[in-house]
Design a protein around this motif. Sequence first.
Motif, short mmCIF file in Angstrom:
data_model
loop_
_atom_site.label_atom_id
_atom_site.label_comp_id
_atom_site.label_asym_id
_atom_site.label_seq_id
_atom_site.Cartn_x
_atom_site.Cartn_y
_atom_site.Cartn_z
N ASP A 203 0.83 -1.21 0.00
CA ASP A 203 0.00 0.00 0.00
C ASP A 203 0.87 1.26 0.00
O ASP A 203 0.58 2.23 -0.72
CB ASP A 203 -0.92 0.00 1.22
N LYS B 10 4.83 6.43 -1.23
CA LYS B 10 5.50 6.83 0.01
C LYS B 10 6.85 6.14 0.20
O LYS B 10 7.61 6.53 1.09
CB LYS B 10 4.59 6.55 1.21
N GLU C 128 1.02 4.16 -2.88
CA GLU C 128 0.75 5.56 -2.57
C GLU C 128 1.95 6.46 -2.83
O GLU C 128 1.88 7.67 -2.61
CB GLU C 128 0.34 5.68 -1.09
#
Length: 408
Positions: free
Chosen positions: A372, A378, A376
Amino acid sequence: MLEYLRSFTILPVWESGYRPGPGVVQGTVVQGTPGGPAVDQIPVRLDGYVDFQPVATFTTTVDASGAFTFTGLAADESIVYLATLGYGGISYTSPMLRLTAGAPSAETTIEVYETTEDAAAIRIDRAHWIVDYQPGALLVGQILAFGSGGDRTFVGHTVDGVDVPVTVGFQLPQGAQEVMLENGTLGDRFRQVGDMVYDTAPLVPGEATKQIIVRYAVPFPETSVQLGQTFAYPVRSINLLVVDTPGLAATVTGLEGGEAQDFQGQSFRIWQAADLPAQSAVQVALSGLPAPGAADPRAGAGGTGAGRPAAGQATATFNPWMGWVMGGLALAALAGVLGWAWRNGRVQTHTRHQDLPRQRDELMRRIAELDDLFAEGKVDERQWQGQRAKLKARLLEISLRLTDSTGG
């Protein structure tokens, strides 16, 4: 989440990021050979690692009672500590230690032993044998965990064709090529005579105290191949994983099972056995393999196609490990994890079996969370791939241990 993201921070090579703290490691050195002399007044080293990279080193001396203490250590759960000392020219290492804010102290014991040249107590505690393929070649990985039921460190004996004493050995299947060993190289630590590969490093008493990880390829000219191996020592537990794809037929003698199981989206057929006597042989006959130059049938089927040719595209060159590693098996990463953990000698994790399902679920959660974060934006791709490989390697190790203990 912030702490999780910090775990991906890459520090400059000149700054380890290690900060002293309230942590304490207390240890005791024990003579493990009955009648052996007391151990004192020898140096002991404590190394700290983060993500398998050294970040700090400390030294002290074992006192007259066999005790040692390290203070002022960082109490950070991301840091793994290992205490190591030399006795009789052999390195002995503690189990892996962690200090946290809630538990900033740890105690450990390091056993040392006198030596022997008697090989009678050697055994293989665990053997994992993993078989994948690409068109024209099997891609094989083995993890062999050797142990000894004696009370002395085995320093080796002589064999014809090797100019130094050797300790344990294993057989390579006929036709094996591109042999790669994680903790050393052929001609240096490891020596090959015919189809046997010998280790020259000592074997410490106890369960699974020496881990050897080997990878090799076995080319085949058409669509079938035979793979065989004889084990020179008693084997307590062995499992064989063969990638399960449509049209691939496998016949295995010497092991039981053959049921298919799923691991992270890839199906494997698994055979197992326990308590095999010395000189037991395992034979694997595979047919329905893609011939040299053919397309890999998984490439367009949604299986382990990452890094493999597209459907209908021939494999032009023999690249032994690309398809395997990129296919998601992650044995190379597992080799790195285990090789690091075992590099200094006797390292044991002491994980209780009842904790394994919880650890498996936690690793799966962390992999999903990491995916995830990558989606995203990150974490970058290099950090994502590196951390994911380590997590999947640990997940594979736990899955194999659960398979060993349940027989399924």
